[in-house]
Design a protein around this motif. Structure first.
Motif, PDB file in Angstrom:
ATOM      1  N   LEU A 127       0.829  -1.196  -0.020  1.00 14.53           N
ATOM      2  CA  LEU A 127       0.140   0.330   0.435  1.00 14.53           C
ATOM      3  C   LEU A 127       0.712   0.766   0.243  1.00 14.53           C
ATOM      4  O   LEU A 127       2.053   1.116   0.705  1.00 14.53           O
ATOM      5  N   ASN A 128       0.674   2.169  -0.565  1.00 12.11           N
ATOM      6  CA  ASN A 128       1.313   3.965  -0.996  1.00 12.11           C
ATOM      7  C   ASN A 128       0.704   4.343   0.212  1.00 12.11           C
ATOM      8  O   ASN A 128      -0.456   4.189   0.988  1.00 12.11           O
ATOM      9  N   GLU A 129       1.546   5.777   0.408  1.00 15.72           N
ATOM     10  CA  GLU A 129       0.875   6.797   0.985  1.00 15.72           C
ATOM     11  C   GLU A 129      -0.351   7.239   0.520  1.00 15.72           C
ATOM     12  O   GLU A 129      -1.283   7.436   1.767  1.00 15.72           O
ATOM     13  N   ILE A 130      -0.769   7.259  -0.234  1.00 19.22           N
ATOM     14  CA  ILE A 130      -1.932   7.897  -1.170  1.00 19.22           C
ATOM     15  C   ILE A 130      -2.885   6.664  -0.628  1.00 19.22           C
ATOM     16  O   ILE A 130      -4.296   6.982   0.234  1.00 19.22           O
ATOM     17  N   HIS A 131      -3.370   5.255  -1.214  1.00 18.69           N
ATOM     18  CA  HIS A 131      -4.037   4.306  -1.206  1.00 18.69           C
ATOM     19  C   HIS A 131      -3.873   4.533   0.813  1.00 18.69           C
ATOM     20  O   HIS A 131      -5.373   4.643   1.376  1.00 18.69           O
ATOM     21  N   LEU A 132      -3.382   4.461   2.249  1.00 17.92           N
ATOM     22  CA  LEU A 132      -3.451   5.030   3.381  1.00 17.92           C
ATOM     23  C   LEU A 132      -4.485   6.130   3.590  1.00 17.92           C
ATOM     24  O   LEU A 132      -4.993   5.843   4.603  1.00 17.92           O
ATOM     25  N   GLU A 133      -3.600   7.014   3.480  1.00 19.24           N
ATOM     26  CA  GLU A 133      -4.370   8.511   3.211  1.00 19.24           C
ATOM     27  C   GLU A 133      -5.304   8.007   3.444  1.00 19.24           C
ATOM     28  O   GLU A 133      -6.139   8.464   4.147  1.00 19.24           O
ATOM     29  N   ASN A 134      -5.988   7.211   2.022  1.00 17.24           N
ATOM     30  CA  ASN A 134      -7.111   7.088   1.556  1.00 17.24           C
ATOM     31  C   ASN A 134      -8.350   6.482   3.150  1.00 17.24           C
ATOM     32  O   ASN A 134      -9.510   7.001   2.934  1.00 17.24           O
ATOM     33  N   MET A 135      -8.307   5.300   2.856  1.00 15.20           N
ATOM     34  CA  MET A 135      -8.488   4.172   3.702  1.00 15.20           C
ATOM     35  C   MET A 135      -8.700   4.931   4.942  1.00 15.20           C
ATOM     36  O   MET A 135      -9.503   5.061   5.886  1.00 15.20           O
ATOM     37  N   LEU A 136      -7.679   5.995   5.392  1.00 11.30           N
ATOM     38  CA  LEU A 136      -7.529   6.163   6.969  1.00 11.30           C
ATOM     39  C   LEU A 136      -9.322   7.154   6.884  1.00 11.30           C
ATOM     40  O   LEU A 136      -9.748   7.730   8.036  1.00 11.30           O
ATOM     41  N   LYS A 137      -9.191   7.750   5.848  1.00 11.36           N
ATOM     42  CA  LYS A 137      -9.351   9.475   5.742  1.00 11.36           C
ATOM     43  C   LYS A 137     -11.047   8.325   6.199  1.00 11.36           C
ATOM     44  O   LYS A 137     -12.205   9.139   6.544  1.00 11.36           O
ATOM     45  N   LEU A 138     -11.545   7.142   5.552  1.00 16.29           N
ATOM     46  CA  LEU A 138     -12.936   6.600   5.153  1.00 16.29           C
ATOM     47  C   LEU A 138     -12.837   6.158   6.327  1.00 16.29           C
ATOM     48  O   LEU A 138     -13.759   5.822   6.633  1.00 16.29           O
ATOM     49  N   THR A 139     -12.726   5.544   7.443  1.00 13.53           N
ATOM     50  CA  THR A 139     -12.381   4.574   8.732  1.00 13.53           C
ATOM     51  C   THR A 139     -12.723   6.075   9.590  1.00 13.53           C
ATOM     52  O   THR A 139     -14.291   5.679  10.083  1.00 13.53           O
ATOM     53  N   ARG A 140     -12.282   7.462   9.592  1.00 15.18           N
ATOM     54  CA  ARG A 140     -12.760   8.381  10.196  1.00 15.18           C
ATOM     55  C   ARG A 140     -14.226   8.987  10.041  1.00 15.18           C
ATOM     56  O   ARG A 140     -14.846   9.858  10.897  1.00 15.18           O
ATOM     57  N   ALA A 141     -14.333   8.750   8.458  1.00 12.95           N
ATOM     58  CA  ALA A 141     -15.986   8.767   8.448  1.00 12.95           C
ATOM     59  C   ALA A 141     -16.773   7.802   8.597  1.00 12.95           C
ATOM     60  O   ALA A 141     -18.261   7.582   8.590  1.00 12.95           O
ATOM     61  N   GLY A 142     -16.498   6.831   9.034  1.00 16.61           N
ATOM     62  CA  GLY A 142     -17.624   6.214   9.743  1.00 16.61           C
ATOM     63  C   GLY A 142     -17.683   4.023   9.463  1.00 16.61           C
ATOM     64  O   GLY A 142     -18.283   3.870   9.245  1.00 16.61           O
ATOM     65  N   ILE A 143     -16.935   4.333   8.265  1.00 14.07           N
ATOM     66  CA  ILE A 143     -16.562   3.234   7.085  1.00 14.07           C
ATOM     67  C   ILE A 143     -15.913   2.184   7.659  1.00 14.07           C
ATOM     68  O   ILE A 143     -14.545   2.331   7.721  1.00 14.07           O
ATOM     69  N   ILE A 144     -16.206   0.861   7.627  1.00 15.64           N
ATOM     70  CA  ILE A 144     -15.591   0.671   7.952  1.00 15.64           C
ATOM     71  C   ILE A 144     -14.476  -0.306   6.842  1.00 15.64           C
ATOM     72  O   ILE A 144     -14.994  -0.996   5.678  1.00 15.64           O
ATOM     73  N   ILE A 145     -13.025  -1.004   7.784  1.00 17.83           N
ATOM     74  CA  ILE A 145     -12.139  -1.227   6.402  1.00 17.83           C
ATOM     75  C   ILE A 145     -11.893  -3.107   6.489  1.00 17.83           C
ATOM     76  O   ILE A 145     -11.512  -2.649   7.668  1.00 17.83           O
ATOM     77  N   ALA A 146     -12.092  -3.361   5.871  1.00 20.94           N
ATOM     78  CA  ALA A 146     -11.716  -4.861   5.996  1.00 20.94           C
ATOM     79  C   ALA A 146     -11.212  -5.621   5.074  1.00 20.94           C
ATOM     80  O   ALA A 146     -11.701  -6.476   4.145  1.00 20.94           O
ATOM     81  N   PRO A 147      -9.622  -5.588   4.942  1.00 16.49           N
ATOM     82  CA  PRO A 147      -9.551  -6.003   4.114  1.00 16.49           C
ATOM     83  C   PRO A 147      -9.116  -7.640   3.746  1.00 16.49           C
ATOM     84  O   PRO A 147      -9.160  -8.255   5.286  1.00 16.49           O
TER      85      PRO A 147
END
Ligand code: FMN
Length: 196
Positions: A127-147
């Motif tokens: 995962l690159n920095e942009i992928h991780l930043e986007n997923m952090l943003k989505l987690t903070r918005a209430g989305i569940i990230i379940a790889p």
């Protein structure tokens, strides 16, 4: 009837979305709405034993990826939960930036604005920095990230066991009772010598 959207985007791992669809479609209390991206159709053909058309027939309703006028594009339709499995980094980025130019991203955008449950099964490595930043943003918005990360403690013997374990965890997140996988319990602890 609970309305659940399943979306399959173009990351590798189409089998996760297909297996989830198989299980949810067998439940009488769930109305399954399916959307498959253009690249999702290609990975289904490449990676599973099904054609995209066979997968589409498993759902209660299937919507064209380009149809922004589909019922699930509106908050008033009352979707309960949505799962994107697998979720490409492109779709992660589009959701993180509200760029709703196809039905998967629009439906996800609707889930966010209606404060409904949205679960992503993102797949990429590394995962690159942009992928991780986007997923952090989505987690903070209430989305569940379940790889789709395999568990080894229940000794999977084939790929189906590994897929079912993750699908089981997604069903748990949707509050749907299931016995798809062997859960961590005292018998595993005793067999592995972990019981004190
Ligand atoms: C065989 C195959 C495997 C791919 N695997 C991934 C992947 O694991 N993760 C990812 O982010 N993109 C992957 N891609 C690239 C996406 O398909 C591509 O970025 C596409 O534009 C995603 O669009 P979608 O999200 O609308 O389906 C893969 C493409 C192909 C052809």
């Amino acid at each position: 009837m609970r309305k659940i959207v399943i979306a399959i985007s173009g990351a590798t791992g189409a089998t996760y979305g297909v297996r989830l669809l198989e299980v949810l479609s067998s439940l009488e209390t769930i109305e399954v709405h399916l959307v498959i991206s253009s690249w999702g159709e290609k990975t289904i053909a490449l990676e599973t034993n099904y054609t995209p058309n066979q997968v589409k027939k498993m759902a209660t309703f299937c919507h064209d990826f380009r149809n922004q006028g589909a019922v699930i594009a509106s908050g008033s339709f009352g979707v309960d939960s949505m799962v994107i499995a697998p979720c490409s980094m492109k779709t992660v980025a589009a959701i993180a930036h509200g760029h709703a130019d196809n039905l998967i991203v629009r439906s996800a955008d609707v889930m966010l604005k209606e404060k409904k449950r949205l679960i992503l099964v993102p797949r990429e490595t590394p995962l690159n920095e942009i992928h991780l930043e986007n997923m952090l943003k989505l987690t903070r918005a209430g989305i569940i990230i379940a790889p789709p990360m395999p568990a080894y403690y229940n000794s999977p013997s084939n790929l189906e066991d590994i897929v079912d374990h993750h699908v089981s965890r997604i069903l748990d997140l949707l509050n749907i009772d299931n016995k798809l996988t062997c859960r961590w319990d005292s018998s595993i602890k005793i067999a592995s010598g972990l019981e004190y």
